[in-house]
Motif scaffolding. Structure first.
Motif, PDB file in Angstrom:
ATOM      1  N   LYS A   1       3.708  15.317  -1.755  1.00  0.00           N
ATOM      2  CA  LYS A   1       4.115  14.910  -3.099  1.00  0.00           C
ATOM      3  C   LYS A   1       5.770  14.360  -2.797  1.00  0.00           C
ATOM      4  N   ASN A   2       6.286  13.769  -4.087  1.00  0.00           N
ATOM      5  CA  ASN A   2       7.630  13.261  -4.217  1.00  0.00           C
ATOM      6  C   ASN A   2       7.810  11.891  -3.227  1.00  0.00           C
ATOM      7  N   PHE A   3       8.750  12.046  -2.399  1.00  0.00           N
ATOM      8  CA  PHE A   3       9.063  10.626  -1.396  1.00  0.00           C
ATOM      9  C   PHE A   3       7.896   9.946  -0.584  1.00  0.00           C
ATOM     10  N   ASN A   4       7.473  11.158   0.138  1.00  0.00           N
ATOM     11  CA  ASN A   4       6.350  10.617   0.812  1.00  0.00           C
ATOM     12  C   ASN A   4       5.086  10.124   0.117  1.00  0.00           C
ATOM     13  N   GLU A   5       4.757  10.752  -0.856  1.00  0.00           N
ATOM     14  CA  GLU A   5       3.426  10.366  -1.775  1.00  0.00           C
ATOM     15  C   GLU A   5       3.920   8.967  -2.327  1.00  0.00           C
ATOM     16  N   TYR A   6       4.924   8.674  -2.998  1.00  0.00           N
ATOM     17  CA  TYR A   6       4.983   7.525  -3.421  1.00  0.00           C
ATOM     18  C   TYR A   6       5.180   6.520  -2.743  1.00  0.00           C
ATOM     19  N   THR A   7       5.819   6.634  -1.233  1.00  0.00           N
ATOM     20  CA  THR A   7       5.662   5.869  -0.339  1.00  0.00           C
ATOM     21  C   THR A   7       4.437   5.367  -0.082  1.00  0.00           C
ATOM     22  N   TYR A   8       3.630   6.332   0.193  1.00  0.00           N
ATOM     23  CA  TYR A   8       1.922   6.028   0.475  1.00  0.00           C
ATOM     24  C   TYR A   8       1.413   5.281  -0.591  1.00  0.00           C
ATOM     25  N   ASN A   9       1.827   5.622  -1.872  1.00  0.00           N
ATOM     26  CA  ASN A   9       1.138   4.896  -2.962  1.00  0.00           C
ATOM     27  C   ASN A   9       1.670   3.409  -3.119  1.00  0.00           C
ATOM     28  N   GLY A  10       2.821   3.087  -2.528  1.00  0.00           N
ATOM     29  CA  GLY A  10       3.155   1.579  -2.412  1.00  0.00           C
ATOM     30  C   GLY A  10       2.042   1.011  -1.310  1.00  0.00           C
ATOM     31  N   ALA A  11       2.077   1.568  -0.330  1.00  0.00           N
ATOM     32  CA  ALA A  11       1.087   1.148   0.964  1.00  0.00           C
ATOM     33  C   ALA A  11      -0.334   0.965   0.394  1.00  0.00           C
ATOM     34  N   LYS A  12      -0.770   1.991  -0.488  1.00  0.00           N
ATOM     35  CA  LYS A  12      -2.280   1.820  -1.042  1.00  0.00           C
ATOM     36  C   LYS A  12      -2.407   0.715  -2.116  1.00  0.00           C
ATOM     37  N   GLN A  13      -1.125   0.696  -2.886  1.00  0.00           N
ATOM     38  CA  GLN A  13      -1.279  -0.629  -3.857  1.00  0.00           C
ATOM     39  C   GLN A  13      -1.522  -1.817  -3.197  1.00  0.00           C
ATOM     40  N   ALA A  14      -0.638  -1.968  -2.027  1.00  0.00           N
ATOM     41  CA  ALA A  14      -0.907  -3.099  -0.985  1.00  0.00           C
ATOM     42  C   ALA A  14      -2.104  -3.443  -0.875  1.00  0.00           C
ATOM     43  N   ALA A  15      -2.721  -2.357  -0.090  1.00  0.00           N
ATOM     44  CA  ALA A  15      -4.041  -2.406   0.249  1.00  0.00           C
ATOM     45  C   ALA A  15      -5.273  -2.874  -0.711  1.00  0.00           C
ATOM     46  N   ALA A  16      -5.036  -2.281  -1.838  1.00  0.00           N
ATOM     47  CA  ALA A  16      -6.062  -2.620  -3.057  1.00  0.00           C
ATOM     48  C   ALA A  16      -5.723  -3.993  -3.589  1.00  0.00           C
ATOM     49  N   THR A  17      -4.703  -4.723  -3.370  1.00  0.00           N
ATOM     50  CA  THR A  17      -4.510  -6.060  -3.850  1.00  0.00           C
ATOM     51  C   THR A  17      -4.963  -6.803  -2.843  1.00  0.00           C
ATOM     52  N   LEU A  18      -4.847  -6.502  -1.706  1.00  0.00           N
ATOM     53  CA  LEU A  18      -5.352  -7.142  -0.312  1.00  0.00           C
ATOM     54  C   LEU A  18      -6.756  -7.252  -0.133  1.00  0.00           C
ATOM     55  N   GLY A  19      -7.335  -6.184  -0.840  1.00  0.00           N
ATOM     56  CA  GLY A  19      -8.797  -5.893  -0.665  1.00  0.00           C
ATOM     57  C   GLY A  19      -9.139  -5.104   0.643  1.00  0.00           C
ATOM     58  N   ALA A  20      -8.255  -4.390   1.137  1.00  0.00           N
ATOM     59  CA  ALA A  20      -8.297  -3.784   2.130  1.00  0.00           C
ATOM     60  C   ALA A  20      -8.444  -2.025   1.859  1.00  0.00           C
ATOM     61  N   VAL A  21      -9.111  -1.512   2.700  1.00  0.00           N
ATOM     62  CA  VAL A  21      -9.340   0.125   2.586  1.00  0.00           C
ATOM     63  C   VAL A  21      -7.956   0.932   2.170  1.00  0.00           C
ATOM     64  N   ASP A  22      -8.056   2.110   1.802  1.00  0.00           N
ATOM     65  CA  ASP A  22      -6.830   2.953   1.728  1.00  0.00           C
ATOM     66  C   ASP A  22      -6.248   3.020   3.387  1.00  0.00           C
TER      67      ASP A  22
END
Length: 325
Positions: A1-22
């Motif tokens: 949770k917190n810092f690491n989770e939200y950093t990871y959320n950014g990576a997941k959002q980018a992957a989703a936008t690019l059509g990549a897997v989590d």
């Protein structure tokens, strides 16, 4: 949770936008695993690797130096300090130009004092005693110091006579500083009893979750850090009146998109109010406890910070000597 989770959320959002897997994620047990974990992603063939936290900076720099064809995004790692050979510089002479020597290492930094300033405005506005507090994880953490420096100036903008009490969980132990909520709760409880604060800002990661628990137990307001902790740490939502935010997911997802587009540059990637890279969290269930005109004051201050007309850090920004002992 917190810092690491939200950093990871950014990576997941980018992957989703690019059509990549989590993307996969790994959390080190301690600092001895940092290089090994990053190298593990290199060995798996990833061409963009995101690392979280300033304590990951040295490991990220080392692996980036050894793998110049891979993009690295280091959150809270800017500006990178390197030797003339592009290696981590423990002497902090910073003789090397990181953006030239490590052109695919994007070291994200934030203007923490700006977010801290907004949190300080709120703290002074809801404090009845005129005594507020801040607990930092470790004295070696520049971002932590800047958060609290801004917090002090923001509070003073509301009440010039406000008293700020500051303490640090440790001077050397990163695990205790940022990953030990039990220690945080005990430390926070003792701090509250000793200093009689009625608002407490935690700048200590997961350790700070325990600080927020102590604030709730004492019946005072807590202020979270980095992300909206009323959401990320619901155990303390009942007393978390706001959080000083870094827009972690925005920065990470933006930089990944820019890498893919071929427009991203290496070196320090600084996020501040002008880029909407910092902010404050909603008051949620405690909105009724906040003065009716405060949101307007906060939004006006944010606009002034964006325009550069409010000073949110002292001349010695990042220097712990400027803070109360």
């Amino acid at each position: 949770k917190n810092f690491n989770e939200y950093t990871y959320n950014g990576a997941k959002q980018a992957a989703a936008t690019l059509g990549a897997v989590d993307p996969p994620v790994v959390v080190p047990k301690d600092s001895s695993e940092l290089v090994k974990n990053i190298q593990g992603f290199v060995n798996q063939g990833f061409d963009i690797i995101v690392t979280a936290g300033f304590n990951n900076g040295q490991a990220t720099t080392c692996v980036a130096h050894a793998n110049p064809d891979i993009w690295f995004i280091g959150v809270d790692q800017g500006p990178p300090c390197v030797t003339a050979d592009g290696l981590p510089d423990g002497s902090f002479k910073c003789a090397g130009d990181a953006k030239t020597l490590l052109p695919k290492y994007v070291a994200i930094s934030y203007q923490e004092d700006q977010a801290g300033y907004l949190a300080g405005m709120l703290a002074a506005s809801v404090s009845k005693s005129g005594v507020i507090g801040a607990i930092g994880g470790i004295t070696l953490c520049g971002p932590c110091i800047r958060y609290i420096q801004g917090y002090q100036l923001g509070a003073q903008s509301i009440n010039k006579d406000i008293q700020l009490k500051v303490a640090w969980v440790t001077t050397s132990d990163f695990t205790k500083a940022f990953n030990d909520p039990v220690t945080g709760k005990n430390f926070g409880a003792q701090f509250i009893t000793t200093n009689k604060v009625d608002v407490l800002f935690q700048v200590a990661g997961k350790t700070g979750n325990g600080v927020l628990d102590a604030a709730c137990d004492a019946g005072i307001y807590g202020i979270g850090v980095d992300v909206d902790q009323a959401l990320s740490y619901p155990n303390a939502a009942k007393c978390t009146i706001t959080s000083a935010e870094k827009k972690l997911a925005l920065a990470v997802s933006t930089d990944i998109a820019n890498i893919v587009a071929g427009t991203q540059k290496g070196g320090d990637d600084h996020w501040d109010a002008k880029r909407d890279g910092i902010g404050y969290s909603p008051f949620h269930d405690l909105a009724s406890k906040v003065p009716a005109d405060l949101k307007g004051k906060l939004d006006a201050a944010f606009a002034q910070i964006k325009a550069g007309s409010i000073k949110t850090c002292p001349d010695k920004c990042g220097d712990i000597s400027t803070l109360p002992k």
